[in-house]
Write a protein that holds these residues in place. Structure first.
Motif, short mmCIF file in Angstrom:
data_model
loop_
_atom_site.label_atom_id
_atom_site.label_comp_id
_atom_site.label_asym_id
_atom_site.label_seq_id
_atom_site.Cartn_x
_atom_site.Cartn_y
_atom_site.Cartn_z
N ALA A 47 -3.45 -44.96 -9.06
CA ALA A 47 -1.78 -44.49 -9.48
C ALA A 47 -1.47 -43.37 -9.05
O ALA A 47 -0.15 -42.80 -9.27
N ALA A 48 -2.12 -42.28 -9.16
CA ALA A 48 -1.32 -40.59 -9.27
C ALA A 48 -1.12 -40.38 -7.87
O ALA A 48 -1.56 -40.64 -6.96
N THR A 49 0.14 -39.81 -8.24
CA THR A 49 0.41 -39.04 -7.08
C THR A 49 -0.16 -37.77 -6.51
O THR A 49 0.41 -36.65 -7.30
N VAL A 50 -1.00 -37.78 -5.76
CA VAL A 50 -1.77 -37.11 -5.45
C VAL A 50 -0.06 -35.70 -4.95
O VAL A 50 -0.09 -35.70 -3.74
N ASP A 103 2.09 -35.29 4.78
CA ASP A 103 2.85 -36.55 3.49
C ASP A 103 1.98 -36.22 1.92
O ASP A 103 2.82 -37.53 1.35
N ARG A 104 1.56 -35.24 1.78
CA ARG A 104 0.73 -34.46 0.12
C ARG A 104 1.82 -33.68 0.29
O ARG A 104 2.02 -33.61 -1.37
N PHE A 105 3.16 -33.48 1.39
CA PHE A 105 3.17 -32.36 1.28
C PHE A 105 5.10 -32.97 0.03
O PHE A 105 6.03 -32.65 -0.76
N THR A 106 5.55 -34.43 0.88
CA THR A 106 6.86 -34.25 0.89
C THR A 106 6.82 -34.88 -1.00
O THR A 106 7.79 -35.67 -1.43
N PRO A 107 5.56 -35.66 -1.86
CA PRO A 107 6.25 -36.23 -3.49
C PRO A 107 6.88 -35.46 -3.91
O PRO A 107 7.71 -35.77 -4.74
N PHE A 108 6.53 -34.19 -3.22
CA PHE A 108 7.41 -32.84 -4.26
C PHE A 108 9.06 -32.86 -4.34
O PHE A 108 9.95 -32.40 -5.11
N LEU A 109 9.22 -33.27 -2.77
CA LEU A 109 10.71 -33.60 -2.84
C LEU A 109 11.65 -35.08 -3.50
O LEU A 109 12.38 -34.58 -3.26
N ALA A 110 10.85 -35.08 -3.53
CA ALA A 110 11.35 -37.02 -4.43
C ALA A 110 11.70 -36.01 -6.17
O ALA A 110 12.21 -37.02 -6.67
N PHE A 111 11.18 -34.97 -6.53
CA PHE A 111 10.98 -34.88 -8.27
C PHE A 111 12.78 -33.81 -8.13
O PHE A 111 13.18 -32.98 -7.17
N GLY A 112 12.68 -33.70 -9.47
CA GLY A 112 14.17 -33.05 -9.27
C GLY A 112 13.93 -31.40 -9.75
O GLY A 112 12.57 -30.99 -10.00
N TYR A 125 10.66 -26.16 1.31
CA TYR A 125 10.08 -26.13 0.17
C TYR A 125 10.89 -26.15 -0.47
O TYR A 125 11.10 -26.89 -1.99
N THR A 126 12.34 -25.87 -0.42
CA THR A 126 13.92 -25.91 -1.08
C THR A 126 14.48 -27.30 -0.68
O THR A 126 15.57 -27.29 -1.68
N ALA A 127 14.26 -27.79 0.07
CA ALA A 127 15.45 -28.37 0.51
C ALA A 127 15.10 -30.06 -0.46
O ALA A 127 14.65 -30.23 -1.40
N ALA A 128 16.94 -30.65 -0.76
CA ALA A 128 16.70 -31.73 -1.18
C ALA A 128 16.46 -32.73 -1.42
O ALA A 128 16.53 -33.19 -2.58
N THR A 129 16.65 -32.87 -0.34
CA THR A 129 15.40 -34.32 -0.18
C THR A 129 14.83 -34.00 0.99
O THR A 129 14.77 -33.41 1.73
N GLU A 130 13.52 -35.23 2.15
CA GLU A 130 13.12 -34.76 2.68
C GLU A 130 13.59 -35.02 4.00
O GLU A 130 13.13 -34.36 4.98
#
Length: 447
Positions: A269-272, A339-348, A303-308
């Motif tokens: 269940a971990a987000t990598v 795919d492993r970078f984009t989880p970052f974009l979903a966070f605040g 990497y500073t984008a607000a969304t994917e």
């Protein structure tokens, strides 16, 4: 023992010194040593003579207590035991070697608590040896340092035995139980040189740092392996799970092939999250020096984008640019890791600052690399782990002293006192709030 207690003991010792040796007496002592050409420490120094007198007087008092009568007291006649002269003994200390006349009894039943049998060093010297070793000095360096500064000659075997004495502590630390839940874990590796027969080879020292619910960073373990590989990292994650880590929300790591799959095999269940700084560095490897500033400027909107979607548009813009066409490998670095970078974009923004980089472990590794560089190479894997553990402990001791000073100035800095990098993650409260919104069930059941 807390810093506050230590300060209390030092203050009491200082008060006792003033009661027995006032400043006028100390001035007279310093003037006399200068006049007679007597050093304070080292061979022939005043302080070794002072310690010798105190220890010998103390051992005489211990012997009197052991025998049950004072020297020359007729009560000792027919007691079955008596004083039996002295035995010469030399012990090392922080102020130089001290030649003692250790008292003995006729029945050989007396054992001094001040200078135990078999002891060749006073306590403070062992702490100094371990501190020097943790700073990256070799055993030969420590020998020379003690001889030059204290006039204390210790054998290679003696110093080695002192440093080896921490081996059991290291083993216990490596196997200690861990908390069941860490919101964030950082995984990274640094290179150490290990002697293998007649050759010296590079190996990877794997380091895991976990952030607990209070935002305090804990070094969870150190492992040395021939190279950094996904298969070995899978074993590291399995070991952490066996030591109690049941759930992790986010695991930050570099872009090593197979790394995410190795993590997910233990914590499904971990987000990598691929470290963004690692990703930037990887893409910059292909860029000529004169173009790096311009490429860095084009990468920043990704990497500073607000969304994917906004990040993908920025990546497309970079790929279609002259620089993107000039450095297709730099574009591929981002495409392959997308795919492993984009989880970052979903966070605040607060959580992004926490997982943007493995900096929490990189800052520790930076300090460890300085010590490794001083040390050169290691005779075996265990020696490398021992030095890294001692170095981490020294780093935390230094941080603990700094936090104690800050607390004295009214600044609240709470953290576990040892074996952790020590500081609370910056902006952790806000990041924890965001995590609670994203993972409400997993956060709340561990609060």
């Amino acid at each position: 023992m807390t810093e506050q207690k230590k300060d209390g003991q030092e203050s009491e010792a200082r008060r006792l010194r003033r009661e027995l040796f006032d400043d006028a007496m100390l001035d007279k002592l310093m003037a006399a040593t200068d006049e007679r050409g007597v050093a304070l420490t080292g061979e022939g120094g005043f302080l070794p003579e002072m310690i010798k007198a105190v220890l010998e007087r103390g051992m005489e008092t211990e012997l009197t207590g052991h025998l049950g009568y004072e020297r020359g007291d007729p009560a000792g006649n027919g007691s079955g035991n008596s004083r039996n002269g002295t035995t010469p003994k030399t012990v090392g200390s922080e102020v130089g070697d001290i030649a003692l006349d250790q008292p003995r009894d006729r029945n050989s039943t007396f054992a001094s608590a001040l200078v135990p049998k078999g002891s060749r060093r006073l306590g403070g010297l062992e702490d100094m040896i371990i501190s020097l070793y943790a700073g990256g000095m070799t055993i030969r360096d420590i020998q020379h340092h003690l001889a030059a500064t204290l006039g204390t000659e210790l054998s290679h075997e003696t110093i080695s035995n002192v440093t080896d004495a921490v081996a059991e502590e290291v083993t216990a630390w490596q196997a200690r139980p861990l908390e069941a839940f860490y919101p964030v874990i950082y995984l990274d590796a640094l290179v150490v040189k290990i002697r293998d027969g007649a050759h010296v080879s590079n190996r990877a020292a794997h380091v895991a740092v976990g952030v607990d619910l209070d935002g305090v960073k804990h070094v969870l373990g150190i492992w040395v392996q021939a190279s950094e590989g996904a298969k070995f990292w899978a074993g590291v994650c399995a070991e952490l799970a066996n030591r109690g880590v049941k759930d992790v929300l986010i695991v930050c790591c570099d872009g090593l092939t197979g790394f995410p799959e190795a993590i997910e095999a233990t914590w499904p269940a971990a987000t990598v999250q691929t470290c963004v700084v690692h990703l930037i560095r990887a893409s910059m490897r292909f860029v000529a020096y004169q173009d790096r500033k311009a490429v860095a400027a084009m990468l920043r909107p990704i990497y500073t984008a607000a969304t994917e979607d906004a990040a993908l548009m920025a990546l497309t813009t970079f790929a279609d640019s002259n620089l993107g066409r000039k450095y297709p490998a730099a574009v591929a670095s981002w495409t392959n890791a997308w795919d492993r970078f984009t989880p970052f974009l979903a966070f605040g923004p607060a959580l992004r600052k926490v997982i943007y980089t493995t900096n929490s472990i990189e800052s520790l590794n930076y300090q460890l690399r300085k010590i490794i560089k001083n040390r050169g190479h290691f005779p075996n894997d265990a020696a490398a782990v021992k030095l890294l553990w001692l170095a981490i402990r020294n780093i935390e001791d230094k941080r603990a002293r700094e936090r104690a000073k800050q607390a004295g100035k009214g600044k609240d800095r709470q953290s576990i006192p040892r074996l952790v990098e020590g500081a609370t993650v910056t902006g952790w409260k806000a990041a924890l709030g965001e995590l609670a919104l994203i993972y409400p069930d997993r956060i709340n059941r561990n609060l």
